[in-house]
Each structure stands twice: as structure tokens, then as C-alpha cells.
Design a protein around this motif. Structure first.
Motif, PDB file in Angstrom:
ATOM      1  N   UNK A 167      58.102  62.185 -34.410  1.00  0.00           N
ATOM      2  CA  UNK A 167      58.256  62.617 -33.027  1.00  0.00           C
ATOM      3  C   UNK A 167      59.742  62.467 -32.701  1.00  0.00           C
ATOM      4  N   UNK A 168      60.405  63.597 -32.481  1.00  0.00           N
ATOM      5  CA  UNK A 168      61.839  63.592 -32.185  1.00  0.00           C
ATOM      6  C   UNK A 168      62.065  63.590 -30.681  1.00  0.00           C
ATOM      7  N   UNK A 169      63.326  63.446 -30.296  1.00  0.00           N
ATOM      8  CA  UNK A 169      63.688  63.321 -28.881  1.00  0.00           C
ATOM      9  C   UNK A 169      63.172  64.485 -28.040  1.00  0.00           C
ATOM     10  N   UNK A 182      66.088  62.289 -18.951  1.00  0.00           N
ATOM     11  CA  UNK A 182      66.896  61.894 -20.109  1.00  0.00           C
ATOM     12  C   UNK A 182      66.843  60.382 -20.321  1.00  0.00           C
ATOM     13  N   UNK A 183      66.933  59.623 -19.239  1.00  0.00           N
ATOM     14  CA  UNK A 183      66.917  58.157 -19.339  1.00  0.00           C
ATOM     15  C   UNK A 183      65.568  57.667 -19.877  1.00  0.00           C
ATOM     16  N   UNK A 184      64.472  58.238 -19.371  1.00  0.00           N
ATOM     17  CA  UNK A 184      63.140  57.850 -19.840  1.00  0.00           C
ATOM     18  C   UNK A 184      62.961  58.199 -21.321  1.00  0.00           C
ATOM     19  N   UNK A 185      63.427  59.384 -21.693  1.00  0.00           N
ATOM     20  CA  UNK A 185      63.299  59.832 -23.079  1.00  0.00           C
ATOM     21  C   UNK A 185      64.067  58.915 -24.022  1.00  0.00           C
ATOM     22  N   UNK A 186      65.301  58.589 -23.654  1.00  0.00           N
ATOM     23  CA  UNK A 186      66.134  57.727 -24.506  1.00  0.00           C
ATOM     24  C   UNK A 186      65.554  56.316 -24.604  1.00  0.00           C
ATOM     25  N   UNK A 187      65.023  55.791 -23.505  1.00  0.00           N
ATOM     26  CA  UNK A 187      64.416  54.459 -23.519  1.00  0.00           C
ATOM     27  C   UNK A 187      63.140  54.458 -24.376  1.00  0.00           C
ATOM     28  N   UNK A 234      58.885  66.038 -23.736  1.00  0.00           N
ATOM     29  CA  UNK A 234      57.698  66.766 -23.278  1.00  0.00           C
ATOM     30  C   UNK A 234      56.412  65.975 -23.501  1.00  0.00           C
ATOM     31  N   UNK A 235      56.546  64.689 -23.758  1.00  0.00           N
ATOM     32  CA  UNK A 235      55.417  63.810 -24.074  1.00  0.00           C
ATOM     33  C   UNK A 235      54.250  63.952 -23.100  1.00  0.00           C
TER      34      UNK A 235
END
Length: 124
Positions: free
Chosen positions: A74-76, A95-100, A81-82
Motif C-alpha cells: 500500500x503506497x502513499x 497530506x498530514x494524515x496520509x504521511x502520519x 484514498x484509504x
């Protein structure tokens, strides 16, 4: 969202519920807790949808749905789109949620989440 993304998002939600992994009520409860931007917390989400109580085999099936490009990871861009895998009307992660989320799940530092990392993250 293009038609391919729509198809996979719809199919994924339907597939998880149909496979007996998650119910529509569990999915709704999980999505309700993170409707607002920057409110996504993976631990809370996993508990609300009941993923934390699922078997390794069930989590592997969920991983296969989330790994939309079938790369084995599972990539960034897939993490962003999780939530849309659970409902087409769900928002994209910030972006912040994805990176965390990626930082929490990527235990080997390769910039993506493998199935073992996903299972460990859900159970953490």
C-alpha cells in the motif's frame, strides 16, 4: 474520481461487506469518526470498524482490497484514498494524515506498507 477509481472503490466496499469481514454498520461507524479533515486516527478507525479483532487471513484479504494496483504494497497514493475503499462518498485523507498513517505503518522504512506491516499496524 475517474470511472476506474469509482469502480474499485464501490467494489471494495461491497467486497468487504460481502466477504463477511466488515458489516455496513461497522464501516459507517468508522467513517463517522473521521468525517472532518485532519480527524483521521488509524487506531480509532480500526477499532470502530472492528478490524483490530479480525484474523490475519481476514486482514490479508482487506490488504488485498486496499492494494489497488496489486503491487503487494500500500503506497502513499493508495493511503490517501484509504477511506474511499470503505465508501465512495468518504473523503480523501489530508497530506498530514496520509504521511502520519504511512509513518505508523512503514516499519522497515521503504516508503510503503506490506501485508505484514499492515497486519501489525491494525493489531497495534
Amino acid at each position: 474520481m475517474n470511472s476506474t477509481q469509482y469502480y474499485f472503490s464501490f467494489y471494495s466496499s461491497f467486497d468487504m461487506a460481502l466477504a463477511g469481514i466488515l458489516t455496513e454498520a461497522e464501516i459507517a461507524a468508522g467513517l463517522e469518526c473521521c468525517k472532518a479533515a485532519d480527524s483521521f486516527d488509524y487506531k480509532t478507525f480500526f477499532v470502530k470498524v472492528g478490524l483490530n479483532s479480525k484474523s490475519k487471513d481476514q486482514l490479508a484479504k482487506v490488504f488485498g482490497i486496499l492494494d489497488q494496483d496489486r503491487s503487494g504494497f500500500i503506497e502513499e497514493d493508495e493511503l490517501r484514498l484509504f477511506l474511499q475503499n470503505f465508501s465512495t462518498s468518504a473523503r480523501a485523507l489530508t497530506d498530514a494524515e496520509t504521511k502520519a498513517f504511512l509513518a505508523a505503518g512503514d516499519s522497515d522504512g521503504d516508503g510503503k506498507i506490506g501485508v505484514d506491516e499492515f497486519q501489525a499496524l491494525v493489531k497495534s
